[in-house]
Design a protein around this motif. Sequence first.
Motif, PDB file in Angstrom:
ATOM      1  N   VAL A   8       2.267  -1.556  -6.202  1.00 11.50           N
ATOM      2  CA  VAL A   8       1.339  -2.290  -7.063  1.00 11.50           C
ATOM      3  C   VAL A   8       0.552  -1.274  -7.876  1.00 11.50           C
ATOM      4  CG1 VAL A   8      -0.614  -3.888  -7.122  1.00 11.50           C
ATOM      5  CG2 VAL A   8       1.181  -4.170  -5.397  1.00 11.50           C
ATOM      6  N   LEU A  11      -3.159  -3.577 -10.866  1.00  7.26           N
ATOM      7  CA  LEU A  11      -3.040  -5.030 -10.953  1.00  7.26           C
ATOM      8  C   LEU A  11      -4.384  -5.663 -11.287  1.00  7.26           C
ATOM      9  CD1 LEU A  11      -0.919  -7.271 -10.577  1.00  7.26           C
ATOM     10  CD2 LEU A  11      -1.647  -7.440  -8.196  1.00  7.26           C
ATOM     11  N   SER A  36      -4.366  -0.949  -6.878  1.00  8.24           N
ATOM     12  CA  SER A  36      -3.117  -0.193  -6.706  1.00  8.24           C
ATOM     13  C   SER A  36      -2.903   0.128  -5.225  1.00  8.24           C
ATOM     14  CB  SER A  36      -3.153   1.116  -7.505  1.00  8.24           C
ATOM     15  OG  SER A  36      -3.261   0.882  -8.886  1.00  8.24           O
ATOM     16  N   LEU A  62       1.310 -11.066  -6.063  1.00 13.22           N
ATOM     17  CA  LEU A  62       2.491 -10.401  -5.525  1.00 13.22           C
ATOM     18  C   LEU A  62       3.699 -11.334  -5.505  1.00 13.22           C
ATOM     19  CD1 LEU A  62       1.018  -8.397  -2.493  1.00 13.22           C
ATOM     20  CD2 LEU A  62       1.366  -7.634  -4.837  1.00 13.22           C
ATOM     21  N   VAL A  73       3.807  -5.123 -10.648  1.00 13.38           N
ATOM     22  CA  VAL A  73       4.198  -5.349  -9.257  1.00 13.38           C
ATOM     23  C   VAL A  73       5.678  -5.023  -9.163  1.00 13.38           C
ATOM     24  CG1 VAL A  73       4.397  -7.001  -7.381  1.00 13.38           C
ATOM     25  CG2 VAL A  73       2.456  -7.145  -8.934  1.00 13.38           C
TER      26      VAL A  73
END
Length: 348
Positions: A8, A11, A36, A62, A73
């Motif tokens: 990630v 985000l 992250s 997610l 992602v």
Amino acid sequence: MRVPLLTVENLTKHYPLGTGFLKKTGPVVRAVEDVSFSVAAGETLCIVGESGCGKSTVARLLMRIVEPTGGRVLIEGTDIAGLKTPTLRACRRRVQMVFQDPYSSLNPRLTAGQIITEPVENFARLSRKQRHGLAADLLQKVGMRPEMMHRFPSELSGGQRQRLGIARALSLEPALIIADEAVSALDVSVQAQILNLLLDLQRQMGIAFVFIAHDLSVVQHIGHRVAVMYLGRIVELASCETLFANPVHPYTEALIAAAPVPDPTRIRSEVPVEGEVPSPINPPLGCAFHPRCPLAVERCRIEVPPLVSMADGRVVACHVRAPATVVLTEPAANCCSTIHAAPPQALF
């Protein structure tokens, strides 16, 4: 270098509150801001924090149940945020979710067997014998009798429904399961059964978990690493042992100090954090925690602290406790640590 199972990067999710068709004007709810992290195969990353800090929003991002405002992602190196429907369908088999409420996350019109086999039939045709065999096998894996496949969710207890939700998630043989407060609605004894089940499945099948919770005792038993969130941001990420033995961020200290301890003779000497959580519509300048932080200095009021890598492998966002000497420029790449040599133990 081995690619993490889940990565990630920065985000972000904002919900506009403006009026009109386009909703381009007006305030926004900053639910998730520049998050992250990464997860290795067979690892459990726990995400903790107060209600409203953005944990469940991260879970939905997610899964791409909601679309991100920014960031990426990556599932095994593939960015799912930009995938179109046909390719995204294939990626969905690798990541499944167990929802918080076992009562509302199951279709009351379907039997347990139909609930388990329905995800598979979205991808492949199954004969009646194959459906029966798959449902019986997965029910046994989650500790339920095969004949329960003919029961409806209303005929099952809360713990059995949550086991059914886990069986449904396992039906597509995922590499990663996102568990959003999967045991918070259950009795303590049932919680222990479900957690032990997740640990057994991880050992047997090598499944990775993103486990979202607010109960720190549960996190301490099941987690390999812990990410602490406050007002949409990660403020500390460390291995489970390191975090609970020596929390660095003042908010992490406050969370651990506030957790109840089953010892009537213990006198709590810690002073709880005062004040209310700021609004995500109008977050404070600088560090979001500074209005409630006893260690805040002037820099905390004007500058957002970056995530800093410390000597023990953790990352912390705090001007006072973790001066920015080595800024973590690639959080997702560096936050995937080696899994514990000794896996978490069963609760009971």
